[in-house]
Design an enzyme around this catalytic site. Structure first.
Site, PDB file in Angstrom:
ATOM      1  N   CYS A  91       0.833  -1.191   0.000  1.00 23.00           N
ATOM      2  CA  CYS A  91       0.000   0.000   0.000  1.00 23.00           C
ATOM      3  C   CYS A  91       0.874   1.250   0.000  1.00 23.00           C
ATOM      4  O   CYS A  91       1.832   1.366   0.753  1.00 23.00           O
ATOM      5  CB  CYS A  91      -0.968   0.083   1.177  1.00 23.00           C
ATOM      6  N   ARG A 139       4.199  -0.212  -4.635  1.00 19.21           N
ATOM      7  CA  ARG A 139       3.906  -0.768  -3.310  1.00 19.21           C
ATOM      8  C   ARG A 139       2.618  -1.586  -3.290  1.00 19.21           C
ATOM      9  O   ARG A 139       2.345  -2.299  -2.318  1.00 19.21           O
ATOM     10  CB  ARG A 139       3.793   0.363  -2.279  1.00 19.21           C
ATOM     11  N   TRP A 166      -2.580  -2.820  -1.774  1.00 24.02           N
ATOM     12  CA  TRP A 166      -2.279  -4.243  -1.886  1.00 24.02           C
ATOM     13  C   TRP A 166      -3.241  -4.909  -0.908  1.00 24.02           C
ATOM     14  O   TRP A 166      -3.152  -4.719   0.300  1.00 24.02           O
ATOM     15  CB  TRP A 166      -0.824  -4.535  -1.503  1.00 24.02           C
ATOM     16  N   ASN A 221      -2.501   1.711   5.613  1.00 29.15           N
ATOM     17  CA  ASN A 221      -1.601   0.628   5.223  1.00 29.15           C
ATOM     18  C   ASN A 221      -1.379  -0.219   6.460  1.00 29.15           C
ATOM     19  O   ASN A 221      -1.123   0.315   7.530  1.00 29.15           O
ATOM     20  CB  ASN A 221      -0.271   1.230   4.746  1.00 29.15           C
ATOM     21  N   GLY A 222      -1.494  -1.541   6.339  1.00 30.54           N
ATOM     22  CA  GLY A 222      -1.261  -2.406   7.488  1.00 30.54           C
ATOM     23  C   GLY A 222      -2.468  -3.278   7.767  1.00 30.54           C
ATOM     24  O   GLY A 222      -3.342  -3.440   6.902  1.00 30.54           O
ATOM     25  N   GLU A 230      17.854 -17.725  -6.474  1.00 32.08           N
ATOM     26  CA  GLU A 230      17.453 -16.355  -6.826  1.00 32.08           C
ATOM     27  C   GLU A 230      17.012 -16.290  -8.293  1.00 32.08           C
ATOM     28  O   GLU A 230      16.019 -15.629  -8.621  1.00 32.08           O
ATOM     29  CB  GLU A 230      18.626 -15.391  -6.540  1.00 32.08           C
ATOM     30  N   LYS A 242      13.280 -15.072  -9.463  1.00 28.72           N
ATOM     31  CA  LYS A 242      13.030 -13.987 -10.431  1.00 28.72           C
ATOM     32  C   LYS A 242      12.082 -14.469 -11.523  1.00 28.72           C
ATOM     33  O   LYS A 242      11.186 -13.757 -11.944  1.00 28.72           O
ATOM     34  CB  LYS A 242      14.335 -13.497 -11.075  1.00 28.72           C
ATOM     35  N   GLU A 267       8.415 -14.964 -10.189  1.00 27.82           N
ATOM     36  CA  GLU A 267       7.648 -13.759  -9.866  1.00 27.82           C
ATOM     37  C   GLU A 267       7.375 -12.882 -11.078  1.00 27.82           C
ATOM     38  O   GLU A 267       6.398 -12.135 -11.087  1.00 27.82           O
ATOM     39  CB  GLU A 267       8.294 -12.963  -8.725  1.00 27.82           C
ATOM     40  N   HIS A 314      19.534 -37.163  -5.890  1.00 32.70           N
ATOM     41  CA  HIS A 314      18.742 -37.656  -4.753  1.00 32.70           C
ATOM     42  C   HIS A 314      17.248 -37.441  -4.995  1.00 32.70           C
ATOM     43  O   HIS A 314      16.455 -37.535  -4.058  1.00 32.70           O
ATOM     44  CB  HIS A 314      19.190 -36.957  -3.469  1.00 32.70           C
ATOM     45  N   LYS A 366       5.894  -4.315  -3.331  1.00 35.21           N
ATOM     46  CA  LYS A 366       7.324  -4.145  -3.099  1.00 35.21           C
ATOM     47  C   LYS A 366       7.731  -4.412  -1.656  1.00 35.21           C
ATOM     48  O   LYS A 366       8.613  -5.201  -1.401  1.00 35.21           O
ATOM     49  CB  LYS A 366       7.729  -2.729  -3.515  1.00 35.21           C
TER      50      LYS A 366
END
Ligand code: F6R
Length: 614
Positions: A2, A27, A75, A101-102, A484, A488, A491, A507, A609
């Site tokens: 947010c 965000r 968000w 936000n939260g 990583e 990438k 996402e 294995h 973000k």
């Protein structure tokens, strides 16, 4: 998570708020909304989807002129991303508008209380209860600042709240607990933002707020108090980056711009951190040498990409200092009741410095009296503020949702920390340290050379459009790089991707290999232990089973080239530093493949973000 903007001044608030939301959209982009105060009334609009939907609606039905306003880009946490759940939310009488936000954890019981008192709530959000509570307080005759202080005292959880009262047109009031909020100080105007990008176009003077504070901005003043109403002070600072850092600078995506900024970002992360003869000087590490000598265990905490930087750090720090290093996902850490002592150093890695999981982990560590050192990119963010020491990564603002320069500079900061500990504890000779510092100083140029060959990676992306799954293999410090690379791709391209330690293949995961499956293989440099040879064997094994091998290895490595369907050359760097160059082609690949697939690289689906909720 947010983005929030608030403005009071002389300009058109709508323009300032919308521009601020544009800069904060990374965000969260589930919905966007705005509220303006106009002639004793509120004018609002809010729309599900990206900010563009709101802009279109405002263009069709313009809002009235106003110099006071708030805005929000969401968000979603409570309630689906619909128009009704979009912020701002209004109180019962539509006198007050609020953005948030939260997560308000006790919202269900507050909602029941409000409904019993006859309030009609129109959304499924937790935010709306705070709007109704605030308006009820206003109805008792107090001003918005006092109403905010009272309401915050009743809320549990993490929140940034920003509100306007239509009866008090020249004031915006905000509050924060465990969620980001910064004040921008202008001349005859003041701003609020989730981060400085919201107002960087207008001012670089900022005020950082502490926990549990309420701030009131008017045209000419900023007043800070605690939730208890007692006067408090913020911490004034100058933002050391400007508007150009918040623009794409000719690139199609912020992410691509940030990938190409990595040579400069690494150089900035190294700047001033050592003397000419390679002696580390980390003045920010405010933990004294005696305490650092007593450290008998290090636990690195972080999430996602930051945790992978921590895994790279483990290899380097253990090797250089002989201190045992564990790496733990921050959200798992405190729930397993970890063994922490005064001699445990907890290293918290966070680009944003606001990730709730990491914040809670460091609070837990400090409560057990362990020392906490933050590695962070955001000046004055909550995590560095609540840590005993901080190493800032100086990467400049990272706006693309997928971390790139944040990751690379986190690794640099970890290397610096490892070398500093080795220096303080005498586990390495000065000339060894200065040799590695010299190697690090070569990295900006080496990253630049990898970037010059971006076209080769872009061509590979074209060839792999349509791939259903991609695997990534690495060993030693190359293993976190493989993970990583997979993250990438997941996402950005929404493709199933996994990173494996190459030794683990036989294995189980080798069963996934089938004809044509693309597998990226990060090959360690030649000459160290038997890692290189073992990795080459793994590549042979998967190639024999039909995999399409994309081999990243140092230039002129014939063994690696022999088994590569596609060979991506890396500059020669020591094994422990190789992640700094090996990750670059993987970033470029994910960015390009997602672009070719028509995805929004800067705003991948379902993501935001900085993750400020647990
Ligand atoms: C992935 C990514 C995330 C973040 C994670 C931690 O590209 O960006 O995995 O690394 O959410 O964020 P920070 O570093 O801000 O704590």
């Amino acid at each position: 998570m947010c983005g929030i903007v608030g403005y009071v001044g002389m300009k058109q608030a709508q323009d300032v708020v919308i521009e601020g939301l544009r800069r904060l959209e990374y965000r969260g982009y589930d919905s966007a909304g705005i509220a303006l105060v106009h002639e004793g009334d509120l004018a609002t609009d809010k729309r599900a989807g990206k900010l563009a939907n709101l802009e279109k609606a405002i263009a069709e039905t313009p809002l009235p002129s106003s110099t006071t306003g708030i805005g929000h880009t969401r968000w979603a946490t409570h309630g689906a991303p619909t128009d009704a759940n979009a912020h701002p939310h209004l109180g019962n009488e539509s006198r007050l508008a609020l953005v948030h936000n939260g997560i308000i954890e006790n919202f269900a019981e507050l909602r029941r209380e409000l409904e019993a008192a006859g309030h009609e709530l129109r959304s499924e959000t937790d935010t709306e209860v705070a709007a109704h509570l605030l308006e009820s307080e206003l109805a008792t005759g107090v001003g918005l600042t006092v109403a905010m202080q009272r309401v915050c005292g009743r809320l549990e959880g993490a929140f940034t709240l920003v509100a306007v009262d239509s009866h008090d047109p020249d004031r915006v009031v905000a509050a924060r607990r465990n969620s980001p909020l910064v004040v921008g100080l202008g001349d005859g105007e003041n701003f609020l933002g989730s981060d400085v990008a919201a107002f960087i176009e207008h001012t670089r003077e900022a005020l950082e707020l502490g926990q549990d504070q309420v701030v009131t901005i008017t045209r000419d003043g900023v007043e800070v108090t605690g939730f208890d109403g007692r006067p408090a002070a913020g911490n004034r600072y100058y933002v050391d980056w400007d508007l150009s850092a918040a623009e794409k600078d000719g690139h199609d995506w912020f992410m691509r711009k940030e990938i190409f900024e990595q040579p400069a970002a690494v150089a900035a992360a190294l700047l001033g951190r050592h003397t000419e003869d390679g002696r580390l000087q980390l003045d920010e590490v405010r933990i004294d040498d005696a305490e650092l000598r007593d450290v008998d265990r290090i636990i690195v905490v972080g999430c996602g990409t930051a945790a992978y930087a921590g895994q790279v750090a483990k290899y380097a720090i253990e090797h250089w200092t002989r201190i045992p290093v564990e790496v733990e996902l921050a959200h798992e850490f405190r729930y397993r009741d970890p063994i922490l002592t005064r001699n445990t150093l907890v290293v918290a890695i966070s680009q944003s410095g606001e990730t709730a999981d990491t914040l809670m982990a460091i609070r837990h560590a400090r409560a057990q009296r362990s020392k906490v050192l933050a590695i962070c990119n955001t000046n004055g963010a909550t995590i560095p503020r609540e840590s005993d020491a901080v190493i800032y990564t100086h990467a400049g603002p990272e706006i693309g949702v997928a971390s790139t320069k944040g990751f690379v500079t986190q690794m640099v900061a970890c290397y610096l920390l490892g070398l500093y500990l080795a220096q303080v504890r005498g586990t390495m000779y000065g000339d060894e340290i200065s040799r590695i510092v010299g190697d690090l100083e070569q990295v900006p140029g080496q990253v630049g050379r990898v970037l010059e060959r971006a076209d080769r990676v872009y061509q590979l992306a074209e060839e792999l459009v349509g791939a259903k799954a991609v695997l990534f293999l690495g060993r030693h410090a190359g293993y976190p790089v493989a993970m990583e690379g997979a993250l990438k791709l997941k996402e950005l391209a929404y493709i199933h991707a996994e990173g494996f330690a190459a030794g683990e293949l036989k294995h189980g995961p080798i069963a996934l290999i089938e004809e044509g499956l693309p597998v990226f293989c990060v090959v360690p440099p030649r000459g160290r232990d038997q890692l290189h040879g073992k990795m080459i064997s793994a590549i042979q094994e998967i190639r024999a089973r039909g995999a399409r091998t994309i081999v990243l290895a140092e230039e002129g490595d014939p063994a690696a080239a022999d088994y590569a369907d596609t060979f991506i050359a890396l500059p020669r760097v020591p094994t422990l530093l190789q992640p700094l160059v090996a990750v670059i082609p993987l970033q470029l690949f994910a960015c390009q493949l997602a672009t070719l697939m028509g995805h929004d690289v800067d705003q991948p689906r379902n993501l935001a973000k900085s993750v400020t909720v647990e």
